[in-house]
Design an enzyme around this catalytic site. Structure first.
Site, short mmCIF file in Angstrom:
data_model
loop_
_atom_site.label_atom_id
_atom_site.label_comp_id
_atom_site.label_asym_id
_atom_site.label_seq_id
_atom_site.Cartn_x
_atom_site.Cartn_y
_atom_site.Cartn_z
N GLY A 58 -14.63 41.08 34.85
CA GLY A 58 -13.87 39.90 35.29
C GLY A 58 -13.89 38.74 34.32
N GLN A 59 -14.39 38.98 33.10
CA GLN A 59 -14.45 37.89 32.13
C GLN A 59 -13.05 37.62 31.58
OE1 GLN A 59 -17.09 38.57 28.79
NE2 GLN A 59 -17.10 36.41 28.21
N ASP B 28 -15.43 23.82 37.20
CA ASP B 28 -14.39 24.83 37.03
C ASP B 28 -13.05 24.26 37.51
OD1 ASP B 28 -14.49 28.21 36.74
OD2 ASP B 28 -12.70 27.31 37.65
N HIS C 121 -20.43 32.04 29.63
CA HIS C 121 -20.53 30.98 30.64
C HIS C 121 -21.22 31.51 31.88
CE1 HIS C 121 -16.59 32.95 30.85
NE2 HIS C 121 -16.64 32.80 32.16
N LEU C 122 -22.08 30.67 32.41
CA LEU C 122 -22.79 30.96 33.65
C LEU C 122 -22.10 30.17 34.75
CD1 LEU C 122 -25.43 32.04 35.10
CD2 LEU C 122 -26.44 29.83 34.50
N HIS C 123 -21.56 30.89 35.74
CA HIS C 123 -20.98 30.21 36.90
C HIS C 123 -22.11 29.82 37.85
CE1 HIS C 123 -16.68 31.73 36.47
NE2 HIS C 123 -17.30 32.65 35.76
#
Ligand code: AMP
Ligand code: ZN
Length: 115
Positions: free
Chosen positions: A94-95, A31, A101-103
């Site tokens: 919060g997207q 990120d 996507h997987l944090h």
């Protein structure tokens, strides 16, 4: 590929990223604005907006995403103390990037509940 999607452009290499893992279906990268000492995004190469947009055709892909994330978390040394998987979904979730996507967040104690 969706033409106006930031993460599709990262997958194609049009926008640079720090690669952590890549195969025919899954890409993982660091990120750009890390919220924890380890902050990795794991994404399907297929453009899916979010989990709820997936269909039965994506069943294996979603499983693969999680299993690759497990391998990445282990390789990053996160298993000893634990870590967090997050999938923000929609604006209230919060997207901000509308490619699933997987944090993976780890490397420090994370508080709960989220803000
Ligand atoms: P979300 O808020 O769940 O949609 O997460 C989007 C994430 O993408 C945020 O954590 C951003 O820091 C991250 N991000 C945005 N642009 C980039 C980029 N060019 N490279 C890597 N990560 C990015
Ligand atoms: Zn995309």
């Amino acid at each position: 590929m969706a033409t106006d999607c930031l993460f599709c452009k990262i997958i194609s290499g049009e926008i640079p990223s720090t690669e952590v893992y890549s195969d025919e279906d899954v890409y993982a990268f660091r990120d750009i604005n890390p919220a924890a000492p380890t902050h990795i995004l794991v994404i399907p190469k297929k453009h899916l907006v979010d989990v709820k947009s997936a269909t039965l055709d994506d069943e294996a892909l979603l499983g693969k995403l999680l299993l690759r994330a497990n391998a990445i978390a282990e390789a990053e040394g996160l298993n000893a103390n634990g870590f967090r998987y997050v999938i923000n979904t929609g604006s209230d979730g919060g997207q901000t990037v509308f490619h699933l996507h997987l944090h993976i967040l780890g490397g420090r104690a994370l508080s709960w509940p989220p803000g």
